[in-house]
Enzyme design. Sequence first.
Site, mmCIF file in Angstrom:
data_model
loop_
_atom_site.group_PDB
_atom_site.id
_atom_site.type_symbol
_atom_site.label_atom_id
_atom_site.label_comp_id
_atom_site.label_asym_id
_atom_site.label_seq_id
_atom_site.Cartn_x
_atom_site.Cartn_y
_atom_site.Cartn_z
ATOM 1 N N HIS A 178 -18.137 86.405 -6.311
ATOM 2 C CA HIS A 178 -18.889 87.655 -6.117
ATOM 3 C C HIS A 178 -18.964 88.457 -7.417
ATOM 4 O O HIS A 178 -19.985 89.074 -7.710
ATOM 5 C CB HIS A 178 -18.256 88.526 -5.033
ATOM 6 C CG HIS A 178 -18.667 88.156 -3.649
ATOM 7 N ND1 HIS A 178 -19.960 88.247 -3.190
ATOM 8 C CD2 HIS A 178 -17.941 87.701 -2.603
ATOM 9 C CE1 HIS A 178 -20.017 87.865 -1.934
ATOM 10 N NE2 HIS A 178 -18.798 87.521 -1.545
ATOM 11 N N CYS B 192 -19.233 84.738 4.954
ATOM 12 C CA CYS B 192 -19.143 85.883 4.045
ATOM 13 C C CYS B 192 -19.627 87.129 4.762
ATOM 14 O O CYS B 192 -20.626 87.074 5.485
ATOM 15 C CB CYS B 192 -20.015 85.601 2.813
ATOM 16 S SG CYS B 192 -20.033 86.929 1.600
ATOM 17 N N LEU B 193 -18.926 88.226 4.556
ATOM 18 C CA LEU B 193 -19.322 89.489 5.176
ATOM 19 C C LEU B 193 -20.719 89.927 4.723
ATOM 20 O O LEU B 193 -21.402 90.637 5.445
ATOM 21 C CB LEU B 193 -18.300 90.588 4.855
ATOM 22 C CG LEU B 193 -16.891 90.365 5.421
ATOM 23 C CD1 LEU B 193 -15.937 91.439 4.906
ATOM 24 C CD2 LEU B 193 -16.906 90.320 6.940
ATOM 25 N N GLY C 101 -11.430 88.763 2.694
ATOM 26 C CA GLY C 101 -11.565 89.288 1.341
ATOM 27 C C GLY C 101 -12.805 90.145 1.232
ATOM 28 O O GLY C 101 -13.713 90.055 2.066
ATOM 29 N N GLN D 195 -19.765 93.795 -3.168
ATOM 30 C CA GLN D 195 -20.199 93.747 -1.772
ATOM 31 C C GLN D 195 -20.334 95.127 -1.150
ATOM 32 O O GLN D 195 -20.939 95.265 -0.089
ATOM 33 C CB GLN D 195 -19.222 92.916 -0.938
ATOM 34 C CG GLN D 195 -19.273 91.435 -1.238
ATOM 35 C CD GLN D 195 -18.289 90.699 -0.362
ATOM 36 O OE1 GLN D 195 -17.131 90.541 -0.721
ATOM 37 N NE2 GLN D 195 -18.755 90.266 0.798
ATOM 38 N N HIS E 124 -13.787 82.403 -3.802
ATOM 39 C CA HIS E 124 -14.938 83.021 -3.144
ATOM 40 C C HIS E 124 -15.160 84.441 -3.667
ATOM 41 O O HIS E 124 -16.285 84.809 -4.043
ATOM 42 C CB HIS E 124 -14.704 83.035 -1.626
ATOM 43 C CG HIS E 124 -15.809 83.657 -0.843
ATOM 44 N ND1 HIS E 124 -16.680 82.912 -0.077
ATOM 45 C CD2 HIS E 124 -16.182 84.957 -0.682
ATOM 46 C CE1 HIS E 124 -17.546 83.733 0.511
ATOM 47 N NE2 HIS E 124 -17.253 84.970 0.168
ATOM 48 N N GLU E 125 -14.093 85.229 -3.715
ATOM 49 C CA GLU E 125 -14.229 86.624 -4.166
ATOM 50 C C GLU E 125 -14.523 86.698 -5.660
ATOM 51 O O GLU E 125 -15.309 87.547 -6.104
ATOM 52 C CB GLU E 125 -12.974 87.440 -3.816
ATOM 53 C CG GLU E 125 -12.656 87.518 -2.325
ATOM 54 C CD GLU E 125 -13.819 87.958 -1.453
ATOM 55 O OE1 GLU E 125 -14.668 88.754 -1.898
ATOM 56 O OE2 GLU E 125 -13.889 87.486 -0.300
#
Length: 167
Positions: A135, A89-90, A45, A50, A131-132
């Site tokens: 953000h 996480c990226l 995701g 991000q 999770h997304e």
Amino acid sequence: MLYDIKIYGNECLRTVAEPVTEITPEILGILDNMVETMHEANGVGLAAPQVGISKRMFVIDIGDGIVRKIINPELIELSDTVENIDEGCLSVPGIYKPVKRSVTVKIKYLNEKGEEVIEEGTELLGRAFQHEYDHLEAILFVDKISPVAKRMVSKKLQLLKKEVGKN
């Protein structure tokens, strides 16, 4: 077009995202670029904050053959049953720690055609939705880990912050 993924310590990750007021060709282009960026980074995701875009949208691809482009999501139901599973996480590279999340989540959003979708997610999809969504609320998974786990990764987090400060 690939975006640069913003790393822990970047201010844009700590700003609550703004709603998308209209689904324009520009918004659709951003979503397409986000999918390309997510795939290139081997992510599941990617949320707009991000990549430095303060808009309430994210993309998800859990490998089920569906690439979800999610605009203005709302979490409408979270199960009381939770699981404590490792997440990464990226935007927080190299750190994986258990996070408690609801096993099942129901989310309402607009797809890229502007259609309202209500979808229930379990397992990886449910976790990715949560999770997304976090953000968009300026919350990172490391904010949700146990105090002991937080102490274990505090040096790594400080190093990531220093790297951001250099750029």
